[in-house]
Design an enzyme around this catalytic site. Structure first.
Site, mmCIF file in Angstrom:
data_model
loop_
_atom_site.group_PDB
_atom_site.id
_atom_site.type_symbol
_atom_site.label_atom_id
_atom_site.label_comp_id
_atom_site.label_asym_id
_atom_site.label_seq_id
_atom_site.Cartn_x
_atom_site.Cartn_y
_atom_site.Cartn_z
ATOM 1 N N LEU A 10 1.071 -1.207 0.203
ATOM 2 C CA LEU A 10 -0.398 -0.166 0.357
ATOM 3 C C LEU A 10 1.089 1.672 -0.333
ATOM 4 O O LEU A 10 1.913 1.755 0.719
ATOM 5 C CB LEU A 10 -0.984 -0.152 0.662
ATOM 6 C CG LEU A 10 -1.560 -1.133 1.348
ATOM 7 C CD1 LEU A 10 -2.090 -1.191 2.362
ATOM 8 C CD2 LEU A 10 -2.692 -1.389 -0.162
ATOM 9 N N ASP A 11 1.172 1.921 -1.322
ATOM 10 C CA ASP A 11 2.643 2.625 -1.404
ATOM 11 C C ASP A 11 1.652 4.482 -0.977
ATOM 12 O O ASP A 11 -0.099 4.689 -1.218
ATOM 13 C CB ASP A 11 2.176 3.368 -2.647
ATOM 14 C CG ASP A 11 3.445 4.527 -3.057
ATOM 15 O OD1 ASP A 11 4.173 4.185 -2.877
ATOM 16 O OD2 ASP A 11 2.445 5.727 -4.250
#
Length: 582
Positions: free
Chosen positions: A239-240
């Site tokens: 999850l950037d």
């Protein structure tokens, strides 16, 4: 699903949706969530996975790479990467993080134009599937923002539904002084739309427009994208920039409760997926904030151990592990069902924010001065009062270890290998940037050509040239890859290096960083010692509590520990894994 389990899942889903979208009908939105994540004939498990330490083992290690880190001008880069992984890293690592492999306009993939397609300059979904068939595959969910030139934002500017409500807007008159930023560019960008001029939120750059997750349609779209990844062999979802997901004017707009609730929702769906899916949050922030993404074993399965890169680098630069040891001594073990991802380098720079409150300003300044002497660069971030502070050091980790605070010496190779051995020894899963495994030098030409400091650490190897270097045992590339590969192969056979095996930081003198690891069944112990100095050091047996009637062996050298003496000798930058089971 069994009724009781269905009620549990439904109740948790409705509760989370109620926290994020209190004005929505939770039951109706819950049904849409399920349809987005399990479309067509797909269905959830009857029972959700409970937190356990069975999702990973000592056999797990990852390589981090771009899809085009290796080129030859003739073959698809993803095919070349697959060949390199099979030829050079099979049995060394079992997982690969391919950085964003979608069409993009900037930031080397993190300004996505189309989430449904593989960048045709790299390959296609079939190539992704083939790599996923041989290695645990990690992909990026770039969910905070999209490209200003992508399909979604173009539709927003034209006023097309549903994209006309996909992006976060604010006014220049709003009080945005508390907003936490990783960049120095203006936060708001004025754009012309079919509905008149709008000011859109840009946490990172004006080519990366932030999405508005207060619109549930945005969440639903990203759940469909996760499903697309999973259906194409991805099993680890990164999850950037997730910390910035939820924005509210008048707040710091980082780590807000709705962000945590959305991560919990994604974890809930993953726990009920028939596929084994691991969520990894990328939150390059100080310790307490980073640890918060474990939640109560109900958010991320894994988090990056972000303080490691600057603290390990400081240790080998200064010859003292004092700050590294002090920090590690205060780190809690990961909760059941959670794990740290240990690394020293990635596609970004060496983040300095996680060192805040750990490394004094004068020590950070010494690091930066030394990095500049070896050709590295520094990127800054904006502070709320208008000043700037170091955000990251831009360099390859191999070049970063070229000299110490005292200057250059003959220990570069050993110092670098020591720096990479420490994350192998610690509680958690080790991950290695491809340019660390390959002893890649700083690429100043990339910086100049692309006008981006991070380009210094994003070299693209010509595959024939790289193979020639790796086939010559005298080159730094061959020496480093062999040394690290040998150690990783040894590591895979040690139960005491399970990511959740017991860990205790040994209070040794400052020149040595040591941890004691014990396997989950308490059968194997390993005393992992790392001399971060250019001096010979004697470590007393008593400081490690070596049991007299056990036979102790150094797993790295094969040497049996002589219990008739009182100490273990460490040469400059030498590491030892002293174990009662070989």
């Amino acid at each position: 699903m069994q009724p009781s389990k269905a009620q549990t899942f439904d109740a948790r889903l409705k509760s989370l949706l109620g926290q994020v979208y209190p004005d929505q009908n939770a039951a109706e939105l819950g049904a849409q969530v399920v349809d987005a994540f399990w479309p067509d004939t797909a269905h959830p498990r009857k029972r959700g996975r409970v937190p356990s330490n069975n999702l990973w083992s000592e056999k797990d290690a990852l390589v981090i790479t771009y899809g085009n880190s290796i080129l030859d001008g003739a073959h698809k880069p993803l095919d070349l990467l697959h060949d390199f992984l099979l030829r050079r890293l099979k049995g060394v690592v079992n997982g690969v993080h391919i950085l964003p492999f979608f069409p993009f306009t900037s930031d080397d993939g993190f300004a996505v134009t189309d989430f449904q397609s593989v960048n045709p300059q790299l390959g296609d979904w079939a190539d992704i599937n083939r790599i996923g068939g041989d290695f645990h595959l990690m992909s990026d969910l770039v969910l905070n923002h999209v490209s200003s030139q992508g399909t979604w934002f173009n539709a927003y500017r034209q006023g097309q539904s549903p994209y006309d409500a996909f992006f976060f807007e604010a006014s220049p008159d709003d009080d945005l002084s508390d907003v936490v930023r990783p960049r120095t560019t203006p936060l708001l960008q004025e754009v012309e739309t079919a509905n008149g001029p709008k000011h859109v939120w840009c946490t990172f750059s004006h080519d990366q427009i932030d999405l508005d997750f207060s619109n549930p349609e945005v969440l639903l779209e990203f759940l469909r994208i996760i499903r697309l990844h999973v259906d194409n062999g991805v099993r680890i979802i990164r999850l950037d920039a997730v910390a910035f997901l939820w924005k509210e004017v008048g707040t710091p707009s980082i780590h807000l409760p709705q962000t945590h609730a959305i991560v919990k929702l994604m974890r809930l769906l993953c726990d009920y997926a028939t596929e084994t899916i691991i969520l990894l949050t990328e939150t390059n922030v100080p310790k307490t904030e980073n640890l918060s993404y474990f939640g109560n074993r109900d958010e991320a399965h894994a988090i990056y151990n972000f303080p490691l890169p600057p603290l390990i680098l400081h240790a080998v630069m200064s010859g003292s592990a004092a700050y590294l040891r002090r920090w590690q001594s205060g780190m809690p073990p990961a909760q059941m069902g959670c794990a740290y991802l240990n690394f020293t380098a990635s596609h970004d720079g060496i983040g300095m924010r996680p060192a805040e409150g750990i490394l004094p300003a004068e020590e950070q300044a010494r690091m930066i001065d030394t990095i500049k002497q070896v050709g590295g660069l520094v990127s800054m971030r904006a502070l709320p009062d208008g000043r700037e502070a170091p955000y990251e050091i831009n360099t390859t980790y191999y070049e970063a270890t070229a000299q110490t605070f005292a200057g250059k010496d003959d220990h570069h190779f050993d110092r670098f290998v020591c720096s990479q051995t420490i994350p192998m020894s610690l509680e958690g899963i080790p991950a290695f940037y491809i340019h660390s495994l390959l002893a890649t030098p700083n690429d100043h030409e990339q910086v100049e050509r692309r006008g981006m400091k991070r380009g210094i650490n994003r070299h693209r190897w010509d595959y024939p040239t790289l193979n020639a270097l790796l086939d010559d045992p005298s080159t730094p590339q061959a020496r480093v890859l062999k040394a690290l590969s040998d150690r990783l192969r040894i590591r895979t056979r040690q139960p005491a290096f399970h990511p959740n095996a017991t860990q205790f930081t040994i209070p040794l003198e400052d020149r040595v960083f040591g941890v004691w690891r014990q396997s989950l069944d308490r059968y194997q112990s390993i005393f992992a010692l790392h001399n971060v100095s250019d001096q010979f050091v004697e470590v007393p047996h008593l400081s490690m509590n070596l049991i007299d009637d056990e036979a102790w062996v150094d797993l790295l050298s094969g040497d049996v520990v002589d219990m008739s003496t009182d100490t273990v000798t460490l040469a400059p930058y030498q590491c030892r894994w002293i174990s009662n089971r070989s």
